[in-house]
Design a protein around this motif. Structure first.
Motif, short mmCIF file in Angstrom:
data_model
loop_
_atom_site.label_atom_id
_atom_site.label_comp_id
_atom_site.label_asym_id
_atom_site.label_seq_id
_atom_site.Cartn_x
_atom_site.Cartn_y
_atom_site.Cartn_z
N ASP A 60 -60.81 22.98 80.47
CA ASP A 60 -59.72 22.85 81.43
C ASP A 60 -58.61 22.00 80.85
N LYS A 61 -57.69 21.61 81.71
CA LYS A 61 -56.42 21.13 81.22
C LYS A 61 -56.50 19.95 80.26
N ASN A 62 -57.31 18.99 80.53
CA ASN A 62 -57.34 17.83 79.64
C ASN A 62 -58.62 17.73 78.84
N ALA A 63 -59.35 18.83 78.81
CA ALA A 63 -60.58 18.82 78.04
C ALA A 63 -60.26 18.82 76.56
N PRO A 64 -61.18 18.30 75.74
CA PRO A 64 -60.90 18.28 74.30
C PRO A 64 -61.18 19.63 73.66
N TYR A 65 -60.65 19.78 72.45
CA TYR A 65 -61.01 20.91 71.61
C TYR A 65 -62.27 20.51 70.85
N ARG A 66 -63.21 21.44 70.73
CA ARG A 66 -64.38 21.15 69.91
C ARG A 66 -64.25 21.90 68.60
N LEU A 67 -64.22 21.14 67.51
CA LEU A 67 -64.09 21.76 66.19
C LEU A 67 -65.46 21.86 65.54
N HIS A 68 -65.70 22.99 64.89
CA HIS A 68 -66.93 23.15 64.12
C HIS A 68 -66.57 23.19 62.66
N PHE A 69 -67.21 22.35 61.86
CA PHE A 69 -66.92 22.37 60.44
C PHE A 69 -68.17 22.02 59.65
N SER A 70 -68.13 22.34 58.36
CA SER A 70 -69.23 21.99 57.46
C SER A 70 -68.82 20.78 56.68
N GLU A 71 -69.58 19.73 56.81
CA GLU A 71 -69.22 18.52 56.07
C GLU A 71 -69.93 18.50 54.73
N TYR A 72 -69.18 18.17 53.69
CA TYR A 72 -69.74 18.20 52.34
C TYR A 72 -70.04 16.81 51.79
N SER A 73 -69.82 15.78 52.58
CA SER A 73 -69.88 14.44 52.00
C SER A 73 -71.18 14.17 51.29
N GLY A 74 -71.07 13.66 50.09
CA GLY A 74 -72.26 13.22 49.38
C GLY A 74 -72.94 14.33 48.61
N MET A 75 -72.92 15.54 49.14
CA MET A 75 -73.67 16.62 48.47
C MET A 75 -72.76 17.40 47.55
N LYS A 76 -73.14 17.43 46.29
CA LYS A 76 -72.33 18.22 45.37
C LYS A 76 -72.93 19.61 45.25
N GLY A 77 -72.16 20.61 45.53
CA GLY A 77 -72.65 21.97 45.41
C GLY A 77 -73.51 22.39 46.58
N GLY A 78 -73.65 21.50 47.56
CA GLY A 78 -74.46 21.88 48.71
C GLY A 78 -73.67 22.73 49.68
#
Lengths: 261, 467
Positions: free
Chosen positions: B180-198
Motif C-alpha cells: 500500500d501507499k507507504n509500504a516499503p519495496y522489498r528487494l531480492h538480491f544475491s549477496e557475494y560478500s566474502g565468497m569468491k566465485g560463489g
C-alpha cells in the motif's frame, strides 16, 4: 592476437604504371617498371578487361572514359603483385586487402588540387576541378583509404568560387523549376479563365487565386521528384520524434500513480 | 533486539536521527498516516503532507555502482538518508569511451590523478580523408579527460561509503512492489560478500525508495515496466601500439566519419592510459558492426600499424530515454534511464549528474530523510532534469540528424569544423554543458556557411552518382 595489418608494409614509392588493371600487362616484369611504350596500347587492354573487373570496378571504367586525356593514373603497390599472365584476370590479389590501390592523380599535390594545372585560356577551369574532386570522392567511397599524417588531405571545397557552383548546379535546376512553374501557371490560368471567365489580371487580385499560386510555387520548389513527397512526410515526423520520446514519461503519470505508494 | 532508544551508529551521524538496527515494516506502519488528498494531481504536491518517519531515517537503495549510482549514493548519504548501494562487480571495467568533460572534474571534485590523459586536440576525418584539427580555441586549462572506468567508479563508490552509504556486493534480482501507499519495496538480491566465485546468498532488503542506476540493461527498469529504447552497439578494440606511434596520440583523439565506418555514428581512436581504443558504433546496422570495425581500422591503418589487440569489447548505448523513467518511488538515472546524448554518445557526465539530481530530490522531498517520499518528490527530479538538459539533447539530436545523414553531410560537417567559431561553440558547450547562444552575427554567418557546405557536398554527390 595481432592485427593482420602488421603484414602491410608502408607503400613503396608510387610508380607510374598503366592505368589500374595490372592484369592487362603483357609481361609480369613490367609491373615494376614504368613502361611508356605500352601506353598507346592501353585502351585496348582496358576494353578487354573492363568487363571482368571485380575489385576496383569503378576506376577502370571511368578511366577508360578519360584515358584519352591521360589523366588519373592509379599506382598499385608493386610488392604485393604476383606474376601475371598475359591478359588473364587474376582475381585473388584484387580481393581482400592485399592489393591496395591509393588514389593518385598528377594534379593532386600535397593533399589538395594544384589549381595551376587546371588552367584553361589563362584562368582556372573550375568545372574540371569539380570533376576531379568528384572522381576522387567516388574512388574513395569504393576504396576507402587510410588517412595518413604524412600527406594529409587539406582540400576545401570553398576554394571553388560561388559562381562556378551556381553556373554548374543551380542554373540548370533553376531553369527546370522555372519551366515547370511556367507550364503549371499558364495551364491553371487558362483553366480558371475558361471556367470562371476571370482574366489573368483579375485572378491576381483574388485572394484564393493568390493562395493557389503560392501553393503551386512552393510545390514546384519542394517536390522535385516523386520520392520527395514521402521524404517530406518522413522529415516532418523526424523533427518531432525525439521530442515525443522525451515527453513519453510525462504522458502516463495518471495510470502509474494509483498503483504504487 | 535494538530498541528505538539504542544507538547503532555506522559512522558519525551528527544531526541524523538514530536508526533501529533492523528497520521493520511495523515501525513505519506505527506512524499515523497523514491522509493525503485522495485525488492525485499531476502537479507536484508538497512534502509536508507525507508522513513523518518515526524512529528511523528514510531508506533508499541505489542499484548499480557506476557513475550514476556512486553519485546518487553519495548525495543521499550526505543528505541524511540511509543508503544502500548494490553493485554486482566491484572491480568492473565497463567498456566505455571514457571521456569526461571538464565541468565534471569541478562539479564532482574529482582528483586529478583519476584522469589518465587530457585530450586537447581532436581530429575529424571526413569520408574523403579531409582531416581537420579542432582544439585551437581551447584555453590552456581546458581539456577532455580520459579515465579508466574501473578507477572512476571505484572512487565514486568509496566516497559514497565514506559519507555513510552501505556498499553491498550483490546482484539485484527482482523487486516486490509495496502493498500500500507507504509500504516499503522489498528487494531480492544475491549477496557475494566474502565468497569468491560463489553463487551468492539470497537476501532481501526493504527500502522506501529505489534509484535504478544499473545501466543499459537495467533490471530495475524491467521491474517497473519502464519500456524499451532503441540502442546503438558500440564495438571497441583496445590496441597497444608502438611507443613512437603513441606519441601522436599523446593528447589527441580522432573521429572518423563515413559510410564505410558507420552509417549513423562515427569511428574513433581514443587514447587511453597506455594504449588506444579503436572502435565504432551503429544503431541501424548492428549486424555489420565487424565490417565497420575493419573499415575503421583501415582508415587509421598508418597510425596504428604494428599494434596488438589486447582486448575486444562491446556495449549498448541508449539512443533516447525510456518511455517511463519513474514509477511510484522508483526512479531511473543514467544509462538505465537512457540519458546518452546523440551525436557524441556521451553518457558518463549525464549519468553522474542525474544520479545526483535524483538523490537531491529525494533528500529534499524527505526533508533530510525525516519524511517518507512520494512519487511527486521524485517527479521534481525529472522536471529539473528535462528543463536543464533538454536544449543540450535537442541540439545534439539535430546535429546528428543533419550531419550524420550521408557522406555529403559528413563532408560538410568536417568542413564546418575547420571554422574557429564552430570550434569555440562546440567545445564551450561540450566542456561546460551549457548551450551558449553566441554572437547572432556570427551565428548567421555560420548558418550561411553550413548551408553552403551542405549544398556543395550534395552537388558533388549528385555528380558522383552520374559516374
Amino acid at each position: 592476437m595481432s592485427i593482420s595489418m602488421a603484414l602491410f608494409s608502408p607503400p613503396a614509392p608510387n610508380l607510374r604504371t598503366l592505368l589500374s588493371s595490372p592484369r592487362s600487362l603483357p609481361k609480369p616484369r613490367l609491373t615494376l617498371k614504368p613502361s611508356p611504350s605500352l601506353m598507346p596500347k592501353a585502351p585496348a587492354f582496358f576494353a578487354v578487361s573492363a568487363s571482368s573487373d571485380n575489385g576496383a570496378g569503378a576506376v577502370p571504367s571511368s578511366a577508360v572514359a578519360v584515358e584519352e586525356q591521360g589523366e588519373p593514373k592509379v599506382a598499385v603497390e608493386p610488392a604485393k603483385e604476383p606474376e601475371r599472365e598475359n591478359g588473364s584476370v587474376a582475381s585473388a590479389p584484387e580481393e581482400g586487402a592485399v592489393a591496395v590501390a591509393k588514389f593518385n592523380d598528377s594534379r593532386w599535390v600535397g593533399g589538395t588540387w594544384n589549381l595551376k594545372q587546371f588552367q584553361k585560356d589563362g584562368s582556372t577551369d573550375w568545372d574540371a576541378v569539380i570533376d576531379a574532386e568528384v572522381r576522387r570522392r567516388k574512388w574513395l567511397e569504393d576504396n576507402p583509404e587510410s588517412s595518413s599524417n604524412d600527406d594529409p588531405v587539406v582540400f576545401d571545397t570553398s576554394i571553388i568560387p560561388w559562381w562556378a557552383w551556381m553556373k554548374r548546379f543551380h542554373l540548370p535546376e533553376a531553369e527546370l523549376l522555372n519551366g515547370r512553374a511556367a507550364m503549371i501557371g499558364f495551364f491553371m490560368a487558362y483553366l480558371v479563365d475558361s471556367l470562371t471567365g476571370v482574366g489573368l489580371v483579375d485572378q491576381m487580385g483574388n485572394f484564393f487565386c493568390k493562395t493557389l499560386l503560392f501553393i503551386a510555387v512552393v510545390g514546384v520548389l519542394v517536390i522535385r521528384k516523386n520520392e520527395d513527397v514521402e521524404t517530406i512526410k518522413k522529415l516532418i515526423e523526424e523533427t518531432t520524434f525525439y521530442d515525443k520520446q522525451w515527453q513519453a514519461t510525462w504522458q502516463d503519470d495518471n495510470s502509474g500513480s494509483s498503483k504504487n505508494g | 533486539m535494538a530498541t528505538a532508544s539504542s544507538i547503532s551508529l555506522k559512522t558519525f551521524t551528527g544531526l541524523r536521527q538514530n536508526t533501529a538496527e533492523k528497520p521493520h515494516f511495523a515501525a513505519a506502519a506505527a506512524v499515523p498516516a497523514a491522509r493525503r488528498p485522495a485525488a492525485r494531481q499531476f502537479r507536484v504536491l508538497a512534502a509536508k503532507t507525507s508522513p513523518k518517519l518515526a524512529n528511523r531515517n528514510l531508506r533508499v537503495a541505489v542499484i548499480g555502482g557506476g557513475p550514476a549510482g556512486g553519485a546518487a549514493a553519495e548525495a543521499l548519504a550526505k543528505g541524511g538518508v540511509e543508503t544502500f548501494l548494490i553493485e554486482r562487480k566491484l572491480d568492473n571495467a565497463k567498456p566505455c569511451g571514457g571521456a569526461i568533460p571538464l565541468c565534471m572534474v569541478g562539479e564532482f571534485d574529482l582528483p586529478l590523478d583519476i584522469i589518465d590523459r587530457r585530450v586537447t586536440k581532436m581530429k575529424m576525418i571526413s569520408p574523403s580523408n579531409v582531416a581537420v584539427d579542432i582544439g585551437r580555441t581551447l584555453k590552456p586549462h581546458e581539456y577532455i579527460g580520459m579515465v579508466r572506468r574501473e578507477v572512476l567508479d571505484a572512487y565514486l563508490r568509496e566516497r559514497a561509503a565514506k559519507n555513510g552509504a552501505t556498499v553491498i556486493n550483490g546482484l539485484f534480482l527482482k523487486m516486490d512492489m509495496p502493498e500500500d501507499k507507504n509500504a516499503p519495496y522489498r528487494l531480492h538480491f544475491s549477496e557475494y560478500s566474502g565468497m569468491k566465485g560463489g553463487v551468492g546468498e539470497k537476501r532481501t532488503l526493504e527500502v522506501d525508495a529505489v534509484i535504478g542506476a544499473d545501466g543499459a540493461n537495467s533490471r530495475v527498469a524491467k521491474s517497473i515496466g519502464a519500456g524499451d529504447y532503441e540502442y546503438a552497439i558500440a564495438f571497441q578494440e583496445r590496441i597497444k601500439i608502438p611507443e613512437d606511434k603513441m606519441v601522436y596520440y599523446e593528447n589527441l583523439a580522432e573521429m572518423y566519419v563515413g559510410d564505410d565506418v558507420s552509417p549513423d555514428f562515427y569511428g574513433w581512436v581514443f587514447p587511453k592510459c597506455d594504449h588506444v581504443a579503436v572502435g565504432t558504433g551503429t544503431v541501424t546496422h548492428k549486424g555489420d558492426i565487424k565490417k565497420f570495425q575493419l573499415a575503421t581500422r583501415n582508415r587509421a591503418k598508418d597510425k596504428i600499424l604494428g599494434g596488438k589487440i589486447i582486448r575486444v569489447e562491446a556495449h549498448p548505448i541508449p539512443e533516447h530515454p525510456r518511455p517511463r523513467r519513474l514509477s511510484g518511488r522508483v526512479a531511473l538515472v543514467g544509462d538505465a534511464a537512457g540519458y546518452v546524448t546523440k551525436c557524441s554518445g556521451e553518457g558518463i557526465y549525464f549519468a553522474a549528474k542525474s544520479g545526483r539530481m535524483c538523490a537531491e530530490a529525494i533528500v529534499e522531498g524527505s526533508e533530510q530523510g525525516k519524511r517518507m517520499v512520494e512519487e511527486s518528490d521524485l517527479r521534481k527530479y525529472l522536471e529539473k532534469w528535462d528543463k536543464t538538459y533538454w536544449p543540450t539533447y535537442k541540439v545534439l539530436d539535430v546535429l546528428q540528424k543533419v550531419f550524420y545523414r550521408s557522406n555529403p553531410a559528413r563532408e560538410a560537417f568536417v568542413e564546418m569544423c575547420a571554422d574557429e567559431y564552430v570550434q569555440k561553440m562546440t567545445f564551450d558547450s561540450y566542456l561546460y554543458k551549457t548551450v551558449v547562444p553566441g554572437n547572432p552575427l556570427d551565428d548567421l554567418k555560420l548558418a550561411v556557411n553550413t548551408i553552403g557546405s551542405l549544398v556543395r557536398a550534395n552537388a558533388l554527390r549528385k555528380e558522383m552518382q552520374k559516374l
